[in-house]
Design an enzyme around this catalytic site. Structure first.
Site, PDB file in Angstrom:
ATOM      1  N   THR A  36      11.360  17.276   6.785  1.00  0.00           N
ATOM      2  CA  THR A  36      12.290  16.310   7.341  1.00  0.00           C
ATOM      3  C   THR A  36      11.803  15.846   8.692  1.00  0.00           C
ATOM      4  O   THR A  36      11.022  16.524   9.362  1.00  0.00           O
ATOM      5  CB  THR A  36      13.733  16.842   7.446  1.00  0.00           C
ATOM      6  OG1 THR A  36      14.602  15.819   7.020  1.00  0.00           O
ATOM      7  CG2 THR A  36      14.145  17.285   8.800  1.00  0.00           C
ATOM      8  N   LYS A  93      20.450  12.719   5.879  1.00  0.00           N
ATOM      9  CA  LYS A  93      20.456  13.811   6.848  1.00  0.00           C
ATOM     10  C   LYS A  93      21.028  13.393   8.195  1.00  0.00           C
ATOM     11  O   LYS A  93      21.021  14.166   9.137  1.00  0.00           O
ATOM     12  CB  LYS A  93      19.026  14.321   7.034  1.00  0.00           C
ATOM     13  CG  LYS A  93      18.372  14.764   5.733  1.00  0.00           C
ATOM     14  CD  LYS A  93      16.904  14.989   5.921  1.00  0.00           C
ATOM     15  CE  LYS A  93      16.181  15.064   4.593  1.00  0.00           C
ATOM     16  NZ  LYS A  93      14.741  14.994   4.743  1.00  0.00           N
ATOM     17  N   GLY A 103      22.218  14.460  13.228  1.00  0.00           N
ATOM     18  CA  GLY A 103      21.250  14.616  12.151  1.00  0.00           C
ATOM     19  C   GLY A 103      20.790  16.062  12.119  1.00  0.00           C
ATOM     20  O   GLY A 103      20.874  16.773  13.124  1.00  0.00           O
ATOM     21  N   SER A 155       9.799  18.868  10.509  1.00  0.00           N
ATOM     22  CA  SER A 155       8.343  19.003  10.357  1.00  0.00           C
ATOM     23  C   SER A 155       7.586  17.795  10.896  1.00  0.00           C
ATOM     24  O   SER A 155       6.482  17.932  11.389  1.00  0.00           O
ATOM     25  CB  SER A 155       7.984  19.238   8.890  1.00  0.00           C
ATOM     26  OG  SER A 155       8.408  18.151   8.100  1.00  0.00           O
TER      27      SER A 155
END
Length: 184
Positions: A14, A46, A58, A137
């Site tokens: 994400t 998200k 988020g 990430s």
């Protein structure tokens, strides 16, 4: 190795980015969910508004854990209306000390018209110095791109979209299917 990776090997991904500029704050999140090297969903949401649209947030990490945190944050926002910093600190204190909450594996970015914070299970409530925050990430890629664009773009949403595009082209666990929420 992060605790999430130990408990759920192969779960990654994400990118969530917040950009604040010229009285506007934007939160953007990609839509990819991956297990190992397989994309299992490309359109996950998200990023979402809370507190009747006064706050946007988020998450990166475990979805169920993030939703539990959203519910707790909503309660704190009701307890401390128009006090985002206080609500975030109180949530972080609970997250750090509550036996159940300590097991929640997610990170949040939370913003209102005035402030932005990154919240972690380690008890961190971090306010970015330059109005840009990112998690996940692909977060470092998006953060770097957004910071580089700050001096060249005037619109926070343009910066966020361009930075997320760059991150999605670098991080294999992120994609270009964005959810974008804006305040201001």
């Amino acid at each position: 190795m992060p605790d999430t990776e130990r408990k759920f090997p192969g779960w990654r991904g994400t990118t969530i980015l917040s950009v604040r500029k010229n009285g506007k704050v934007v939160l953007a999140g990609d839509g990819q969910v991956s297990i190992g090297d397989t994309v299992v969903k490309a359109t996950a949401r998200k990023v979402r508004p809370l507190s009747s649209g006064k706050v946007i947030t988020g998450f990166a990490g475990a979805t169920a854990d993030a939703f539990a945190l959203f519910e707790r944050l909503e309660t704190k926002l009701e307890q401390y209306p128009d006090q985002l910093a206080r609500a975030c600190v109180e949530l972080a204190k609970d997250w750090r000390t509550d036996r159940y909450m300590r097991r929640l594996e997610a990170m949040l970015i939370v913003a209102d018209r005035k402030e932005t914070f990154t919240l972690t299970g380690a008890g961190d409530v971090l306010e970015p110095e330059d109005g840009v925050a990112a998690i996940g990430s692909g977060g470092n890629y998006a953060l770097s791109a957004a910071r580089a664009l700050l001096d060249y773009e005037e619109d926070a949403e343009v910066i966020a979209r361009k930075a997320m595009k760059i991150a999605s082209e670098i991080c294999v666990y992120s994609n270009g299917n964005l959810t974008v929420e804006t305040l201001g």
